[in-house]
Design a protein around this motif. Structure first.
Motif, PDB file in Angstrom:
ATOM      1  N   ALA A  32       0.791  -1.040   0.087  1.00 27.64           N
ATOM      2  CA  ALA A  32       0.129  -0.046   0.199  1.00 27.64           C
ATOM      3  C   ALA A  32       0.807   1.177  -0.075  1.00 27.64           C
ATOM      4  O   ALA A  32       2.069   1.225   0.226  1.00 27.64           O
ATOM      5  CB  ALA A  32      -0.843   0.165   1.239  1.00 27.64           C
ATOM      6  N   VAL A  33       0.523   2.050  -0.757  1.00 31.08           N
ATOM      7  CA  VAL A  33       1.146   3.542  -0.844  1.00 31.08           C
ATOM      8  C   VAL A  33       0.320   4.603  -0.054  1.00 31.08           C
ATOM      9  O   VAL A  33      -0.720   4.876  -0.261  1.00 31.08           O
ATOM     10  CB  VAL A  33       1.208   3.877  -2.364  1.00 31.08           C
ATOM     11  CG1 VAL A  33       1.976   5.228  -2.628  1.00 31.08           C
ATOM     12  CG2 VAL A  33       1.948   2.810  -2.987  1.00 31.08           C
ATOM     13  N   GLY A  34       1.397   5.292   0.557  1.00 33.70           N
ATOM     14  CA  GLY A  34       0.917   6.719   1.115  1.00 33.70           C
ATOM     15  C   GLY A  34       1.494   7.802   0.351  1.00 33.70           C
ATOM     16  O   GLY A  34       2.811   7.896   0.370  1.00 33.70           O
ATOM     17  N   PRO A  35       0.718   8.364  -0.698  1.00 37.55           N
ATOM     18  CA  PRO A  35       1.078   9.199  -1.562  1.00 37.55           C
ATOM     19  C   PRO A  35       2.040  10.127  -1.294  1.00 37.55           C
ATOM     20  O   PRO A  35       1.456  10.789  -0.003  1.00 37.55           O
ATOM     21  CB  PRO A  35      -0.067   9.690  -2.300  1.00 37.55           C
ATOM     22  CG  PRO A  35      -1.156   8.586  -1.849  1.00 37.55           C
ATOM     23  CD  PRO A  35      -0.758   8.107  -0.596  1.00 37.55           C
ATOM     24  N   LEU A  36       2.743  10.797  -1.769  1.00 35.93           N
ATOM     25  CA  LEU A  36       3.625  12.196  -1.527  1.00 35.93           C
ATOM     26  C   LEU A  36       2.632  13.206  -1.461  1.00 35.93           C
ATOM     27  O   LEU A  36       1.720  13.418  -2.179  1.00 35.93           O
ATOM     28  CB  LEU A  36       4.606  12.362  -2.607  1.00 35.93           C
ATOM     29  CG  LEU A  36       5.696  11.575  -2.800  1.00 35.93           C
ATOM     30  CD1 LEU A  36       6.701  11.919  -4.076  1.00 35.93           C
ATOM     31  CD2 LEU A  36       6.636  11.308  -1.384  1.00 35.93           C
ATOM     32  N   HIS A  37       2.756  13.858  -0.638  1.00 32.04           N
ATOM     33  CA  HIS A  37       1.763  14.967  -0.082  1.00 32.04           C
ATOM     34  C   HIS A  37       2.723  15.934   0.992  1.00 32.04           C
ATOM     35  O   HIS A  37       3.489  15.645   1.374  1.00 32.04           O
ATOM     36  CB  HIS A  37       0.428  14.429   0.704  1.00 32.04           C
ATOM     37  CG  HIS A  37       0.648  13.813   1.708  1.00 32.04           C
ATOM     38  ND1 HIS A  37       1.177  12.626   1.939  1.00 32.04           N
ATOM     39  CD2 HIS A  37       0.474  14.429   3.137  1.00 32.04           C
ATOM     40  CE1 HIS A  37       1.091  12.464   3.344  1.00 32.04           C
ATOM     41  NE2 HIS A  37       0.415  13.401   3.992  1.00 32.04           N
TER      42      HIS A  37
ATOM     43  N   VAL B 163       6.401  20.037   4.425  1.00 31.17           N
ATOM     44  CA  VAL B 163       7.609  19.465   3.672  1.00 31.17           C
ATOM     45  C   VAL B 163       6.766  18.239   3.084  1.00 31.17           C
ATOM     46  O   VAL B 163       5.910  17.645   3.559  1.00 31.17           O
ATOM     47  CB  VAL B 163       8.556  18.856   4.570  1.00 31.17           C
ATOM     48  CG1 VAL B 163       8.075  17.764   5.704  1.00 31.17           C
ATOM     49  CG2 VAL B 163       9.858  18.302   4.097  1.00 31.17           C
ATOM     50  N   VAL B 164       7.274  17.807   1.660  1.00 32.72           N
ATOM     51  CA  VAL B 164       6.638  16.812   0.946  1.00 32.72           C
ATOM     52  C   VAL B 164       7.153  15.274   1.669  1.00 32.72           C
ATOM     53  O   VAL B 164       8.332  15.021   1.871  1.00 32.72           O
ATOM     54  CB  VAL B 164       7.045  16.774  -0.587  1.00 32.72           C
ATOM     55  CG1 VAL B 164       6.663  15.628  -1.286  1.00 32.72           C
ATOM     56  CG2 VAL B 164       6.511  18.046  -0.942  1.00 32.72           C
ATOM     57  N   HIS B 165       6.109  14.560   1.797  1.00 29.30           N
ATOM     58  CA  HIS B 165       6.470  13.348   2.426  1.00 29.30           C
ATOM     59  C   HIS B 165       5.405  12.232   1.924  1.00 29.30           C
ATOM     60  O   HIS B 165       4.500  12.620   1.384  1.00 29.30           O
ATOM     61  CB  HIS B 165       6.399  13.376   3.978  1.00 29.30           C
ATOM     62  CG  HIS B 165       5.195  13.662   4.584  1.00 29.30           C
ATOM     63  ND1 HIS B 165       4.847  15.009   4.664  1.00 29.30           N
ATOM     64  CD2 HIS B 165       4.311  13.158   5.135  1.00 29.30           C
ATOM     65  CE1 HIS B 165       3.825  15.183   5.216  1.00 29.30           C
ATOM     66  NE2 HIS B 165       3.279  13.769   5.631  1.00 29.30           N
ATOM     67  N   GLY B 166       5.788  10.760   2.125  1.00 29.83           N
ATOM     68  CA  GLY B 166       4.900   9.808   1.798  1.00 29.83           C
ATOM     69  C   GLY B 166       5.567   8.324   2.045  1.00 29.83           C
ATOM     70  O   GLY B 166       6.803   8.609   2.381  1.00 29.83           O
ATOM     71  N   CYS B 167       5.088   7.454   1.731  1.00 28.97           N
ATOM     72  CA  CYS B 167       5.606   6.207   2.011  1.00 28.97           C
ATOM     73  C   CYS B 167       5.085   4.982   1.147  1.00 28.97           C
ATOM     74  O   CYS B 167       3.988   5.111   0.419  1.00 28.97           O
ATOM     75  CB  CYS B 167       5.166   5.607   3.519  1.00 28.97           C
ATOM     76  SG  CYS B 167       3.627   5.303   4.142  1.00 28.97           S
ATOM     77  N   VAL B 168       5.723   3.907   1.097  1.00 25.90           N
ATOM     78  CA  VAL B 168       5.246   2.711   0.614  1.00 25.90           C
ATOM     79  C   VAL B 168       5.582   1.413   1.485  1.00 25.90           C
ATOM     80  O   VAL B 168       6.636   1.490   2.299  1.00 25.90           O
ATOM     81  CB  VAL B 168       6.329   2.078  -0.679  1.00 25.90           C
ATOM     82  CG1 VAL B 168       5.841   0.780  -1.084  1.00 25.90           C
ATOM     83  CG2 VAL B 168       6.277   3.344  -1.690  1.00 25.90           C
ATOM     84  N   CYS B 169       4.597   0.917   1.686  1.00 30.91           N
ATOM     85  CA  CYS B 169       4.532  -0.542   2.888  1.00 30.91           C
ATOM     86  C   CYS B 169       5.180  -1.524   2.309  1.00 30.91           C
ATOM     87  O   CYS B 169       4.975  -2.220   1.313  1.00 30.91           O
ATOM     88  CB  CYS B 169       3.299  -0.646   3.327  1.00 30.91           C
ATOM     89  SG  CYS B 169       3.222  -1.901   4.682  1.00 30.91           S
TER      90      CYS B 169
END
Length: 107
Positions: A39-44, A82-88
């Motif tokens: 799952a992805v937490g999109p860059l934002h 600040v732009v941030h996001g993640c991939v699980c």
């Protein structure tokens, strides 16, 4: 002063991500976010200051263009805007703390 999990609501955000608002006031908010593998937490970005504590799982987090793999017990700080996001990488749960609270999560 006491928030019981059984009295909170799990929100399905789609694409393998769920969110549960644990507690909030005008000054801060605690949120549990669950991710399925891949799952992805999109860059934002947002105006809130944010701490993320990894309760379980493994994630590739990008903050301000820098990516690191993190796991249980690791903490991430995101300054406002600040732009941030993640991939699980391995199913897991994050505990996010925001200041001020995320009004957009409450509507």
């Amino acid at each position: 002063m006491f928030i019981f999990k059984k009295e909170t609501t799990l929100q399905d955000l789609g694409n393998g991500v769920t969110r549960r608002i644990l507690a909030h006031s005008g000054g801060m908010m605690a949120v549990e976010v669950n991710f399925e593998k891949d799952a992805v937490g999109p860059l934002h970005h947002h105006v809130h200051e944010q701490l993320t504590y990894v309760l379980s799982g493994r994630f590739a987090f990008t903050i301000d263009g820098v990516t690191h793999e993190v796991g249980a017990g690791d903490t991430l700080y995101k300054r406002p805007n600040v732009v941030h996001g993640c991939v699980c990488l391995e199913a897991g749960t994050l505990l996010d703390t925001f200041t001020p609270q995320r009004e957009d999560f409450l509507s």
